[in-house]
Design an enzyme around this catalytic site. Structure first.
Site, PDB file in Angstrom:
ATOM      1  N   ARG A 279       4.792   2.491  15.234  1.00  8.00           N
ATOM      2  CA  ARG A 279       3.961   1.278  15.166  1.00  8.00           C
ATOM      3  C   ARG A 279       4.570   0.270  14.180  1.00  8.00           C
ATOM      4  NH1 ARG A 279      -1.385   2.024  11.323  1.00  8.00           N
ATOM      5  NH2 ARG A 279      -1.905   0.051  12.293  1.00  8.00           N
TER       6      ARG A 279
ATOM      7  N   GLU B  36      -8.031   5.240  -2.510  1.00 11.26           N
ATOM      8  CA  GLU B  36      -7.700   4.524  -1.273  1.00 11.26           C
ATOM      9  C   GLU B  36      -6.211   4.159  -1.299  1.00 11.26           C
ATOM     10  OE1 GLU B  36      -9.147   0.542  -1.684  1.00 11.26           O
ATOM     11  OE2 GLU B  36      -9.029   0.106   0.456  1.00 11.26           O
TER      12      GLU B  36
ATOM     13  N   HIS C  34      -3.105   2.077   0.985  1.00 10.09           N
ATOM     14  CA  HIS C  34      -2.624   1.297   2.123  1.00 10.09           C
ATOM     15  C   HIS C  34      -1.119   1.139   1.997  1.00 10.09           C
ATOM     16  CE1 HIS C  34      -6.593   0.556   3.447  1.00 10.09           C
ATOM     17  NE2 HIS C  34      -6.927   0.214   2.220  1.00 10.09           N
TER      18      HIS C  34
ATOM     19  N   ARG D 289      -2.233 -10.064   3.928  1.00  9.83           N
ATOM     20  CA  ARG D 289      -2.267 -10.115   5.394  1.00  9.83           C
ATOM     21  C   ARG D 289      -3.492 -10.903   5.888  1.00  9.83           C
ATOM     22  NH1 ARG D 289      -1.109  -4.322   7.733  1.00  9.83           N
ATOM     23  NH2 ARG D 289      -0.903  -5.591   9.642  1.00  9.83           N
TER      24      ARG D 289
HETATM   25  C1  DQA Z   1      -3.322   0.134   6.685  1.00  8.23           C
HETATM   26  C2  DQA Z   1      -3.756  -1.333   6.698  1.00  8.23           C
HETATM   27  C3  DQA Z   1      -4.876  -1.542   7.698  1.00  8.23           C
HETATM   28  O1  DQA Z   1      -5.276  -2.904   7.704  1.00  8.23           O
HETATM   29  C4  DQA Z   1      -4.417  -1.181   9.089  1.00  8.23           C
HETATM   30  O2  DQA Z   1      -5.457  -1.324  10.009  1.00  8.23           O
HETATM   31  C5  DQA Z   1      -3.823   0.184   9.150  1.00  8.23           C
HETATM   32  C6  DQA Z   1      -2.956   0.616   8.073  1.00  8.23           C
HETATM   33  C7  DQA Z   1      -2.102   0.349   5.765  1.00  8.23           C
HETATM   34  O3  DQA Z   1      -1.824   1.515   5.479  1.00  8.23           O
HETATM   35  O4  DQA Z   1      -1.434  -0.596   5.366  1.00  8.23           O
HETATM   36  O5  DQA Z   1      -3.986   0.912  10.110  1.00  8.23           O
HETATM   37  O6  DQA Z   1      -4.389   0.906   6.174  1.00  8.23           O
END
Ligand code: DQA
Length: 145
Positions: A17, A97, A99, A106
């Site tokens: 992805r 959390e 990311h 973004r």
């Molecule tokens: C994510 C960021 C999210 O906005 C997105 O939908 C993802 C991945 C990240 O790891 O950067 O699926 O959580």
């Protein structure tokens, strides 16, 4: 210390992805990287990935009394799911959390994180190393509560 690492929708598609955003490392390589790091730091890890919100809620509930910490990348559910927030609050397990991408830079719809309200910290935009940083944060917290 036992940490549950939860990944939400589409994170099983890592490597395929949008590599320009999420990198070329695949999901299995990510798990190997986290396992190796955790083991080196004396932390036991378990992994769970699902594309279903309810399955993620179930897994968080099952963690109650079993795990000392949760690392969670809820994927797109970050921005929509009050149910995941309620689940981490319900179990009361210290949660971080993660990311992979820098969601703060973004789209507007990625600026909301419900899960953040139930987390002790957030690691954002450090690529997959963010999962390792999250383990450090949980370990540090368990050693100095
Ligand atoms: C994510 C960021 C999210 O906005 C997105 O939908 C993802 C991945 C990240 O790891 O950067 O699926 O959580």
């Amino acid at each position: 210390m036992k940490i549950l690492v939860i990944n939400g929708p589409n994170l099983n598609m890592l490597g395929i992805r949008e590599p320009g955003i999420y990198g070329s490392e695949n999901y299995n390589t990510l798990l190997e990287k986290i396992s190796a790091y955790a083991e080196k730091n004396g932390v036991e890890t378990c992994f769970f990935q699902s594309n279903y919100e309810g399955a993620l809620v179930d897994k968080i509930q099952e963690a109650y009394g079993v795990f000392d910490g949760i690392v969670i990348n809820p994927g797109a559910y970050t921005h929509t799911s009050i149910a995941l927030l309620d689940a981490v609050k319900a179990v009361g397990i210290p949660t971080v959390e993660v990311h992979i991408s820098d969601v703060s830079k973004r789209e507007d719809f990625r600026q909301i994180s419900y899960i953040r309200l139930g987390c002790i910290a957030s690691v954002i935009g450090h690529g997959t190393d963010g999962y390792l940083e999250a383990i450090d944060i949980l370990k540090e917290r368990s050693e100095n509560p």
